[in-house]
Design a protein around this motif. Structure first.
Motif, PDB file in Angstrom:
ATOM      1  N   SER A 103       0.968  -1.252   0.022  1.00 50.40           N
ATOM      2  CA  SER A 103       0.079  -0.048  -0.099  1.00 50.40           C
ATOM      3  C   SER A 103       0.984   1.098  -0.059  1.00 50.40           C
ATOM      4  CB  SER A 103      -0.856   0.008   1.282  1.00 50.40           C
ATOM      5  OG  SER A 103      -0.162  -0.464   2.407  1.00 50.40           O
ATOM      6  N   GLN A 412      -3.086   5.981   4.133  1.00 56.87           N
ATOM      7  CA  GLN A 412      -3.704   4.753   3.965  1.00 56.87           C
ATOM      8  C   GLN A 412      -4.406   3.855   4.552  1.00 56.87           C
ATOM      9  OE1 GLN A 412      -0.550   6.113   3.314  1.00 56.87           O
ATOM     10  NE2 GLN A 412       0.388   5.001   1.607  1.00 56.87           N
ATOM     11  N   ARG A 414      -6.598  -0.058   5.275  1.00 55.17           N
ATOM     12  CA  ARG A 414      -6.247  -1.440   4.834  1.00 55.17           C
ATOM     13  C   ARG A 414      -7.675  -1.704   3.885  1.00 55.17           C
ATOM     14  NH1 ARG A 414      -4.781  -6.848   8.310  1.00 55.17           N
ATOM     15  NH2 ARG A 414      -5.457  -8.221   7.058  1.00 55.17           N
ATOM     16  N   GLN A 415      -7.235  -2.270   2.796  1.00 52.15           N
ATOM     17  CA  GLN A 415      -8.398  -2.660   1.822  1.00 52.15           C
ATOM     18  C   GLN A 415      -8.951  -4.181   2.292  1.00 52.15           C
ATOM     19  OE1 GLN A 415      -9.347  -0.509  -0.356  1.00 52.15           O
ATOM     20  NE2 GLN A 415      -7.567   0.861   0.380  1.00 52.15           N
TER      21      GLN A 415
ATOM     22  N   ASN B 246     -12.048   2.662   9.153  1.00 52.01           N
ATOM     23  CA  ASN B 246     -10.972   1.807   8.723  1.00 52.01           C
ATOM     24  C   ASN B 246     -10.711   0.712  10.194  1.00 52.01           C
ATOM     25  OD1 ASN B 246      -8.106   0.445   7.821  1.00 52.01           O
ATOM     26  ND2 ASN B 246      -9.965   0.044   6.526  1.00 52.01           N
ATOM     27  N   ARG B 369      -4.580  -1.097  11.189  1.00 55.27           N
ATOM     28  CA  ARG B 369      -4.871  -2.633  10.518  1.00 55.27           C
ATOM     29  C   ARG B 369      -3.906  -3.159   9.873  1.00 55.27           C
ATOM     30  NH1 ARG B 369      -7.348  -5.878  10.716  1.00 55.27           N
ATOM     31  NH2 ARG B 369      -8.446  -6.182   8.864  1.00 55.27           N
ATOM     32  N   PHE B 370      -2.625  -2.401   9.306  1.00 55.09           N
ATOM     33  CA  PHE B 370      -1.771  -3.022   8.778  1.00 55.09           C
ATOM     34  C   PHE B 370      -0.737  -3.857   9.510  1.00 55.09           C
ATOM     35  CE2 PHE B 370      -2.631   0.935   6.021  1.00 55.09           C
ATOM     36  CZ  PHE B 370      -2.855   0.331   4.781  1.00 55.09           C
ATOM     37  N   GLN B 375       0.564  -8.390   5.713  1.00 56.00           N
ATOM     38  CA  GLN B 375       0.637  -6.859   5.219  1.00 56.00           C
ATOM     39  C   GLN B 375       2.316  -6.373   5.306  1.00 56.00           C
ATOM     40  OE1 GLN B 375      -1.958  -4.848   4.081  1.00 56.00           O
ATOM     41  NE2 GLN B 375      -3.133  -6.407   4.168  1.00 56.00           N
TER      42      GLN B 375
END
Lengths: 415, 415
Positions: A103, A412, A414-415, B246, B369-370, B375
């Protein structure tokens, strides 16, 4: 609030600032301590004398009194140790890994201090200064608990250290000594997970085991060395004798000395008495298995317990084995995972031994006495770890650090 | 001999061979396990159904039942996970450092397995297969203790694994599952220092704390994530909202989701209701301090306890703070050292936060969340460490290894 909680709390409060203190400022603080010690040699010697007097009055053994004594020469050694620490590279802030995630978040893995380290140790008061120097250099605060028989020496040393730190960027609060002598204070330290990030015990097997059994704070076990020398079938005789003598007699009281010699049976039939001549000439008492006794009547009978024992003395256990496999199995059962050596000209057996023996340091045709932070070129040593988590073998500055991940984004998610 | 001691002993006996098994052979063994799972999907689903039926009969919560279920799709995910592990580089044998000592003894620092790793985990039976794959890849034997509510699933999975290993170079003995349900078996595991080299608990805060409190075996704490988002004065509004949503709502039940949002007071006065609009639209309940409630009447009152709580749900705690320093102090007190983020355009505040917050992962303008092994590009993850000893943050294959020193001499002794 108990002394332990109070001091741990004070030390913890300065950890954040200490973790970002520059290398230069940390070195200046360590040099200020060195200066403080030099200016107070007489005071230290006088306070140390109180411990010596008490030890004599308590009929303490001479070997412990030897460790307790601080002379002008020993204090100067401590000062030199501190000066050496300032010469070493500061591991804090080192970027161990850097990469962009998918990312495009930039990730850095960076070395950071642990925070507050507890050191629990026995007689030798020089550990006080060693530990302070190593912890401050690595940006850690330190909570010390020395032996009760060194209490005057340790209190004096720490008071000099705290005074010396006053003019520096390192807060005197970063160094704390537990002065109460109650053993319960140690147990309190061991469950202080809220403040303590790590505990390192330094001392005999009893102390280490107590800490391992009772601590809920993460521990690094150090120093118990039940080390073996295995003399294989194809071992050179003179090399085997040299290494056996060096490993057993150069400094019997240290953890990397040899406690048991395992001898391959054929080599034993040809050369055991020659080996034993050399050991006996150095006043080493040999305790052996029945086969050893058959080959050499000067050998006394070894008990099962002897093979588990770290003699730390001019005593060696001995056993005849049939093969490298049997040697490896013996070490698996009786060893303390410290340092193990094989003497052989047979490359296959050497590799088998080095690969399969589970220990911090495994040697082919060299003395176990090399297991040491200075010998390994680390420039410092806080102890020798015999566990596998985090640090194994001699621990230098990097082993007193942890790491964290720092990530830099531009929004960014997280997707 | 109890089941725990018996199985630990059997597993320990194959460690030496496993530590020197080639990467190719270990990969073949892992692929054989994958094949075994694929061939037994029906059996696994049927055994899993027994656990589901029992869970329903016991009125287990739906969220736990969800974690318990093994469908064909989930089994294929497990298989894919194993295949991915075989693609990763084998860390074992890597030479981390090589140099000649002063005495010309050649020293190598080499990566080695731990030996026998204990994994104690809760409901999710896919952990069984993950842990087996990761441990075998790194040359470790594994002693598993899963949740009692997954016992049929785990027993079935391990029996398939052991059968699959029969045709490979990896002994089926390397994988052991404790089948007894008595909780005392866990306590027995935690004091098995003779056989176990490491224990990794995976599960809720209660399990982790129990293991930390009772284990004398070295532990790596994992996974409790009381993570914070700090929205600084100079934070972009849309970025702050995106990352808050997120972090809180993408997957509320995982450890790297956000539990508390700290908001700088001036930003709060201007934008808090906009942020809260977005949270409320996503059905997030907000528990805030008095100042938060003054700014937004939809906010319910937070207790002191709420700030310590890992909600793992559509609930967030909120607090207005005066500065980045106050945010750092809040995190110091309430955080679990997992993942912490700051949103700001102010570089100085960002650096202060990243340097001074004591956590495994610290983020600037990116979502917590990464924090995840995949990730981070590690290709695998056994858990996320929240302690500082040995491993911190996402743990991949290298974190499941230790090292040893191998030294090659020609008869050198220490001078």
């Amino acid at each position: 609030m108990s002394e332990v909680v109070e001091k741990a709390k004070i030390a913890k409060q300065v950890c954040r600032k200490l973790s970002t203190t520059s290398s230069e400022a940390k070195n200046q603080a360590i040099l200020a301590i060195a200066q403080g010690l030099l200016q107070n040699i007489d005071v230290i010697v006088a306070e140390n004398q109180k411990d010596i007097d008490a030890a004599i009055a308590n009929q303490t053994s001479q070997s412990i009194i030897d460790r307790l004594i601080l002379t002008e020469a020993r204090i100067k050694d401590m000062v030199e140790g501190l000066e050496q620490i300032t010469q070493l590279e500061d591991p804090i802030g080192e970027v161990l890994l850097e990469k962009a995630l998918d990312s495009n978040v930039l990730m850095q893995k960076v070395r950071v201090p642990f925070g507050l380290i507890g050191i629990i140790y026995e007689a030798r008061p020089n550990v006080t200064i060693d530990a302070i120097g190593l912890c401050l250099k690595t940006g850690n605060a330190v909570l010390l608990r020395g032996g009760s028989n060194a209490i005057h020496s340790n209190t004096c040393l720490v008071s000099i250290v705290k005074k010396a730190l006053q003019g520096t960027e390192v807060s005197p609060d970063a160094v704390q000594l537990i002065e109460g002598l109650d053993r319960k204070l140690v147990e309190e330290m061991l469950t202080l997970n809220q403040y303590l990030d790590l505990v390192i015990p330094r001392g005999g097997a009893g102390l280490i085991q107590m800490v391992v059994q009772k601590s809920t704070v993460p521990v690094i076990e150090t120093g118990v060395g039940n080390c073996h020398l295995f003399i294989d079938k194809e071992a050179q005789v003179s090399m085997s004798i040299d290494i056996a003598i060096n490993g057993k007699t150069q400094r019997p009281a240290v953890c990397n000395s040899i406690e048991t010699i395992l001898v391959e049976q054929q080599w034993a039939r040809n050369h055991l008495t020659t080996l034993n001549d050399a050991l006996i000439e150095q006043s080493v008492k040999i305790l052996g298995c029945a086969k050893t006794q058959t080959l050499d009547s000067r050998v006394e009978s070894a008990t099962e317990e002897d093979y588990y024992t770290e003699f730390l003395d001019y005593i060696v256990a001995m056993k005849i084995v049939e093969s490298v496999d049997q040697a490896i199995e013996h070490i698996e059962i009786y060893g303390s995972r410290h340092s193990e050596a094989i003497i052989t000209e047979n490359r296959e057996n050497a590799n088998k031994f080095l690969n399969e023996v589970d220990a911090a340091a495994v040697y082919h045709n060299a003395s176990t006495r090399f297991t040491d932070g200075f010998q390994y070129g680390f420039g410092a040593e806080i102890g020798i770890s015999t566990q596998k988590l985090h640090a194994r073998g001699p621990m230098g500055l990097p082993e007193l650090t942890s790491y964290k991940y720092r990530l830099y984004g531009q929004g960014q998610i997280r997707q």
